[in-house]
Design a protein around this motif. Structure first.
Motif, PDB file in Angstrom:
ATOM      1  N   UNK A   1       0.851  -1.322   0.076  1.00 56.20           N
ATOM      2  CA  UNK A   1       0.041  -0.146   0.023  1.00 56.20           C
ATOM      3  C   UNK A   1       0.723   1.292  -0.078  1.00 56.20           C
ATOM      4  N   UNK A   2       1.962   1.371   0.713  1.00 53.44           N
ATOM      5  CA  UNK A   2       2.712   2.620   0.845  1.00 53.44           C
ATOM      6  C   UNK A   2       3.188   2.675  -0.681  1.00 53.44           C
ATOM      7  N   UNK A   3       3.744   1.742  -1.272  1.00 51.07           N
ATOM      8  CA  UNK A   3       4.243   1.745  -2.790  1.00 51.07           C
ATOM      9  C   UNK A   3       3.330   2.500  -3.778  1.00 51.07           C
ATOM     10  N   UNK A   4       1.958   2.031  -3.343  1.00 53.22           N
ATOM     11  CA  UNK A   4       0.921   2.592  -4.328  1.00 53.22           C
ATOM     12  C   UNK A   4       0.579   4.018  -3.839  1.00 53.22           C
ATOM     13  N   UNK A   5       0.760   4.234  -2.659  1.00 56.47           N
ATOM     14  CA  UNK A   5       0.634   5.576  -2.044  1.00 56.47           C
ATOM     15  C   UNK A   5       1.562   6.459  -2.644  1.00 56.47           C
ATOM     16  N   UNK A   6       2.721   6.141  -2.461  1.00 57.79           N
ATOM     17  CA  UNK A   6       4.033   7.041  -3.150  1.00 57.79           C
ATOM     18  C   UNK A   6       3.857   7.206  -4.616  1.00 57.79           C
ATOM     19  N   UNK A   7       3.353   6.372  -5.272  1.00 55.53           N
ATOM     20  CA  UNK A   7       3.177   6.553  -6.611  1.00 55.53           C
ATOM     21  C   UNK A   7       1.673   7.153  -7.007  1.00 55.53           C
ATOM     22  N   UNK A   8       0.984   7.583  -6.100  1.00 53.99           N
ATOM     23  CA  UNK A   8      -0.166   8.303  -6.299  1.00 53.99           C
ATOM     24  C   UNK A   8      -1.336   7.506  -6.631  1.00 53.99           C
ATOM     25  N   UNK A   9      -1.348   6.083  -6.708  1.00 49.40           N
ATOM     26  CA  UNK A   9      -2.389   5.354  -6.984  1.00 49.40           C
ATOM     27  C   UNK A   9      -3.462   5.456  -5.970  1.00 49.40           C
ATOM     28  N   UNK A  10      -3.252   5.613  -4.478  1.00 49.61           N
ATOM     29  CA  UNK A  10      -4.049   5.788  -3.141  1.00 49.61           C
ATOM     30  C   UNK A  10      -3.774   7.140  -2.756  1.00 49.61           C
ATOM     31  N   UNK A  11      -4.855   7.865  -2.727  1.00 49.72           N
ATOM     32  CA  UNK A  11      -5.043   9.044  -2.266  1.00 49.72           C
ATOM     33  C   UNK A  11      -5.627   8.938  -0.625  1.00 49.72           C
TER      34      UNK A  11
END
Length: 197
Positions: free
Chosen positions: A144-154
């Motif tokens: 989830x952190x990786x997705x958040x860093x990539x902007x996929x999770x706001x």
């Protein structure tokens, strides 16, 4: 809005359930960042208590969002409602004589305080699973952190949404310094000291 409802008093009380079970009941509220170890520690403690014959139930954040709270997103309002519902469910389990373990990020102090205030003082234990965010991010068990860093999770807690650490929890577990079993063992000591088991 007129509400034609009244509270129905049950013939079997919380005290009756506790006497039958032979132990206290209440809510152990695990809070901390994603990846801090909340669910793992709660699961381990649940297992240890079950082995002792203690009546417990575990409520986990992801699992609850598959059913009861599947209609909620991750806005501040939905997070508040998520925690409100969980608090109400946890109270029902505690009333049935169980020790209920809840593992939720629950990032806002006011939401956790609302749950605490809804229960007798001796029936709520806040457990802060304290782990540095860089370690949580390194673990990133769900990616989830990786997705958040990539902007996929706001609105991801700890990245672009705040986490408010507990002000005065009953227990702080340093899950970076201690493994899951050691953390669960610390909680067993707390439960014994509090007279829950």
């Amino acid at each position: 809005m007129e509400r034609n409802i009244t509270w129905h008093q049950a013939s079997v009380s919380q005290k009756d359930y506790r006497n039958k079970n032979g132990h206290h009941s209440g809510v152990i509220w695990f809070t901390g960042l994603s990846g801090s170890g909340k669910s793992s520690i709660a699961n381990q403690l649940n297992h240890l208590l079950h082995e002792r014959g203690i009546h417990t139930y575990l409520l986990d954040g992801d699992n609850i969002r598959h059913g009861l709270n599947s209609d909620l997103g991750f806005s501040a309002e939905d997070r508040e409602e998520n925690i409100r519902r969980i608090g109400e469910v946890a109270k029902l389990f505690a009333d049935s004589g169980a020790i209920v373990l809840t593992a939720f990020i629950s990032p806002y102090q006011k939401d956790r305080d609302r749950i605490r205030a809804s229960l007798p003082e001796e029936d709520f234990l806040e457990v802060y699973v304290d782990c540095p965010i860089d370690e949580c991010e390194a673990r990133d068990p769900k990616g989830l952190y990786e997705k958040a860093r990539q902007g996929h999770i706001k609105g991801f807690t700890g990245i672009d949404s705040p986490y408010e650490a507990p002000i005065d929890p009953e227990q702080v577990l340093h899950s970076f310094d201690y493994d899951v079993k050691s953390c669960a063992d610390q909680l067993l000591v707390l439960l014994e000291e509090k007279g829950w088991i």
